[in-house]
Design a protein around this motif. Structure first.
Motif, PDB file in Angstrom:
ATOM      1  N   UNK A   1       0.856  -1.159  -0.098  1.00  7.79           N
ATOM      2  CA  UNK A   1       0.065  -0.019   0.118  1.00  7.79           C
ATOM      3  C   UNK A   1       1.023   1.287  -0.096  1.00  7.79           C
ATOM      4  N   UNK A   2       2.239   1.336   0.213  1.00  6.11           N
ATOM      5  CA  UNK A   2       2.993   2.332   0.370  1.00  6.11           C
ATOM      6  C   UNK A   2       3.644   2.720  -0.975  1.00  6.11           C
ATOM      7  N   UNK A   3       4.346   3.722  -1.206  1.00  5.66           N
ATOM      8  CA  UNK A   3       4.646   4.388  -2.343  1.00  5.66           C
ATOM      9  C   UNK A   3       6.177   3.992  -2.468  1.00  5.66           C
ATOM     10  N   UNK A   4       6.919   3.673  -1.531  1.00  2.00           N
ATOM     11  CA  UNK A   4       8.365   3.590  -1.407  1.00  2.00           C
ATOM     12  C   UNK A   4       8.587   1.996  -1.442  1.00  2.00           C
ATOM     13  N   UNK A   5       9.208   1.550  -2.599  1.00  5.90           N
ATOM     14  CA  UNK A   5       9.741   0.170  -2.332  1.00  5.90           C
ATOM     15  C   UNK A   5      10.916  -0.321  -1.969  1.00  5.90           C
ATOM     16  N   UNK A   6      10.898  -1.055  -0.870  1.00  2.02           N
ATOM     17  CA  UNK A   6      12.515  -1.491  -0.355  1.00  2.02           C
ATOM     18  C   UNK A   6      12.404  -3.162  -0.632  1.00  2.02           C
ATOM     19  N   UNK A   7      13.423  -3.661  -1.288  1.00  2.34           N
ATOM     20  CA  UNK A   7      13.305  -5.038  -1.628  1.00  2.34           C
ATOM     21  C   UNK A   7      14.707  -5.755  -0.975  1.00  2.34           C
ATOM     22  N   UNK A   8      14.292  -6.700  -0.312  1.00  2.93           N
ATOM     23  CA  UNK A   8      15.327  -7.597   0.172  1.00  2.93           C
ATOM     24  C   UNK A   8      15.826  -8.401  -0.744  1.00  2.93           C
ATOM     25  N   UNK A   9      16.960  -9.111  -0.417  1.00  3.53           N
ATOM     26  CA  UNK A   9      17.495  -9.989  -1.378  1.00  3.53           C
ATOM     27  C   UNK A   9      17.792 -11.408  -0.746  1.00  3.53           C
ATOM     28  N   UNK A  10      17.308 -12.613  -1.030  1.00  2.63           N
ATOM     29  CA  UNK A  10      17.468 -13.772  -0.405  1.00  2.63           C
ATOM     30  C   UNK A  10      18.063 -15.002  -1.233  1.00  2.63           C
ATOM     31  N   UNK A  11      18.530 -15.890  -0.483  1.00  2.52           N
ATOM     32  CA  UNK A  11      18.937 -17.273  -1.032  1.00  2.52           C
ATOM     33  C   UNK A  11      18.651 -18.396  -0.143  1.00  2.52           C
ATOM     34  N   UNK A  12      17.873 -19.389  -0.682  1.00  2.00           N
ATOM     35  CA  UNK A  12      17.359 -20.548  -0.026  1.00  2.00           C
ATOM     36  C   UNK A  12      18.069 -21.692  -0.674  1.00  2.00           C
ATOM     37  N   UNK A  13      18.302 -22.616   0.257  1.00  3.55           N
ATOM     38  CA  UNK A  13      18.819 -24.172  -0.177  1.00  3.55           C
ATOM     39  C   UNK A  13      18.434 -25.048   0.858  1.00  3.55           C
ATOM     40  N   UNK A  14      17.592 -26.014   0.569  1.00  2.50           N
ATOM     41  CA  UNK A  14      17.435 -27.288   1.389  1.00  2.50           C
ATOM     42  C   UNK A  14      17.669 -27.168   2.804  1.00  2.50           C
ATOM     43  N   UNK A  15      16.615 -26.228   3.413  1.00  3.51           N
ATOM     44  CA  UNK A  15      16.756 -26.150   4.734  1.00  3.51           C
ATOM     45  C   UNK A  15      17.533 -24.914   5.427  1.00  3.51           C
ATOM     46  N   UNK A  16      18.124 -24.096   4.800  1.00  2.64           N
ATOM     47  CA  UNK A  16      19.085 -23.026   5.046  1.00  2.64           C
ATOM     48  C   UNK A  16      18.732 -21.789   4.028  1.00  2.64           C
ATOM     49  N   UNK A  17      18.602 -20.560   4.900  1.00  2.00           N
ATOM     50  CA  UNK A  17      18.019 -19.361   4.100  1.00  2.00           C
ATOM     51  C   UNK A  17      19.024 -18.210   4.844  1.00  2.00           C
ATOM     52  N   UNK A  18      19.118 -17.334   3.730  1.00  2.00           N
ATOM     53  CA  UNK A  18      19.922 -16.059   4.064  1.00  2.00           C
ATOM     54  C   UNK A  18      19.099 -14.896   3.457  1.00  2.00           C
ATOM     55  N   UNK A  19      18.863 -13.824   4.166  1.00  2.00           N
ATOM     56  CA  UNK A  19      18.285 -12.559   3.674  1.00  2.00           C
ATOM     57  C   UNK A  19      19.193 -11.411   3.842  1.00  2.00           C
ATOM     58  N   UNK A  20      19.286 -10.521   2.977  1.00  2.00           N
ATOM     59  CA  UNK A  20      20.358  -9.340   3.334  1.00  2.00           C
ATOM     60  C   UNK A  20      19.445  -7.979   2.781  1.00  2.00           C
ATOM     61  N   UNK A  21      19.650  -7.130   3.740  1.00  2.13           N
ATOM     62  CA  UNK A  21      18.981  -5.742   3.398  1.00  2.13           C
ATOM     63  C   UNK A  21      20.000  -4.939   2.111  1.00  2.13           C
ATOM     64  N   UNK A  22      19.416  -3.892   1.840  1.00  2.00           N
ATOM     65  CA  UNK A  22      20.175  -3.094   0.786  1.00  2.00           C
ATOM     66  C   UNK A  22      21.553  -2.695   1.325  1.00  2.00           C
TER      67      UNK A  22
END
Length: 401
Positions: A307-328
């Motif tokens: 609903x907001x006007x500003x887009x913030x996109x996180x980036x992630x990687x997932x593999x078989x039971x493990x996951x990483x997410x990073x902020x810009x």
């Protein structure tokens, strides 16, 4: 997806940066050269994911930085030392548009250039990473990369002409799909029957994505007819004929998934990451995985998402039971599970090397020898320098390889 959300970026000036280039001291980096740290390592020790091996590197605790030069990746001390480039709108800039994890490889599509692929070494190159390049910048410079996907198990990119910021150049790409083939220094044309039928009638294919119903959706634009038009299609696979669909169906194919639809280990950190963000903004996470057919885009379960006007996109990687997410800005969250049927056993935080002002991280991918993070220089809706950073996998992520 960048094109799909672009209308949201204009009023908010999401792209960050100052009026001038930053001037900062280079960060301390590993003194090893990235061309061949082991010394004359045969290229045959790297699986042929694409073109010739251009770089051989050993990822360490200190980051190795690369920008995108005219002749491919070029090692630099830090993003602040990247080649100065005029800021350009994203359809016309040279940057890595997408990552495609594939088995033990990581394929990257470079706008206006071609493909890069990162592959782990074997034999006496074990522990090393090879960077392969297949590029045709003279041809690709007229086009924008719309999508990176697998076509008959071959990494492929859809090219199209973008006239949002400037006049059209050249003729439409025919065929519009180019593939990354082992050993080939150039991206090669690939056929998609549904596309061939339309291009033979003068239609250009300028959008492709996989919908939540597992069908592929694409858009055709007719520019040369007496009455130019736009049509929308879907197909089950790339050997099926395209079936006409409505604009509404095409838009729905880009619907964001909710956190609750993600695998448990990924949903855990998505929820934590979104909780740290401004709920009034449009917060999404683009996640790639060798377990997914393509990138998946997640939004918070709460109704405020979108609903907001500003887009913030996180980036992630997932593999078989493990996951990483990073902020810009490089802050990261990870989560691990004990196995396919076990619960989450560990979560935590980590940090990627800091970037200069005006730069952001835009993508994340891993192979068993290294972590790759994409970065871009942004200013008021345009891109300047761009490249990637390579470093050793964090210790907590070794458990999945």
């Amino acid at each position: 997806m960048r094109a799909f959300f672009f209308f949201l970026l204009l009023p908010a000036l999401f792209f960050c940066g100052s009026c001038g280039r930053p001037s900062v001291s280079p960060e301390k980096t590993d003194e090893r050269k990235a061309d061949d740290p082991a010394g004359n390592t045969p290229a045959e020790n790297f699986p042929a994911a694409g073109g010739p091996v251009r770089l051989i590197l050993q990822a360490g605790v200190q980051p190795l930085w690369f920008d995108l030069g005219n002749d491919g990746p070029r090692q630099i001390l830090s993003p602040s030392e990247a080649e100065l480039k005029p800021f350009e709108p994203w359809p016309e800039a040279r940057y890595i548009t997408a990552l495609l994890p594939r088995k033990e490889q990581l394929v990257m599509a470079v706008n206006r250039e071609g493909f890069l692929a990162a592959v782990p070494g074997n034999g006496n190159a074990a522990g090393l990473t090879g960077i392969l390049r297949a590029a045709d910048p003279v041809y690709w410079n007229n086009y924008t990369v719309s999508a990176l996907f697998l076509l008959d198990d071959t990494p492929a990119a859809l090219l199209y002409r973008n006239d949002f910021f400037s006049d059209l150049k050249g003729e439409p790409p025919v065929p519009p799909v180019r593939g990354l083939f082992p050993g080939s220094p150039l991206p090669a044309p690939m056929k998609v029957p549904a596309f061939e039928t339309l291009t033979a009638e003068g239609w250009e294919i300028d959008g492709l994505r996989r919908g939540p119903d597992s069908r592929w959706y694409f858009r055709g634009i007719q520019r040369k007819a007496e009455q130019p038009g736009i049509r929308y299609f879907s197909m089950m696979d790339f050997n099926s004929p395209g079936e006409a669909v409505s604009l509404g169906a095409y838009r729905n194919s880009a619907a964001l998934e909710r956190v609750s639809q993600a695998p448990a280990v990924l949903a855990k950190i998505l929820g934590e990451a979104f909780a740290l963000m401004d709920r009034n903004n449009l917060n999404i996470a683009a996640v790639v995985s060798p377990d997914f057919q393509g990138p998946r885009y997640f939004a918070p379960d709460n109704t405020g998402a979108g609903e907001g006007e500003i887009l913030t996109e996180l980036s992630g990687f997932y593999r078989s039971g493990a996951a990483l997410i990073i902020f810009p800005d490089g802050r990261g969250i990870y989560s691990l599970s004990g196995g396919e049927n076990s619960g989450i056993i560990e979560t935590g935080t980590f940090d990627l090397p800091p970037l200069p002002e005006g730069f952001v991280y835009t993508g994340l991918g891993c192979i068993k020898t290294a972590l790759f993070a994409l970065w871009e220089e942004r200013q008021e809706g345009s891109l300047g320098a761009a490249g990637f950073m390579v470093m050793a996998l964090p210790p907590f992520f070794h458990t999945i390889y």
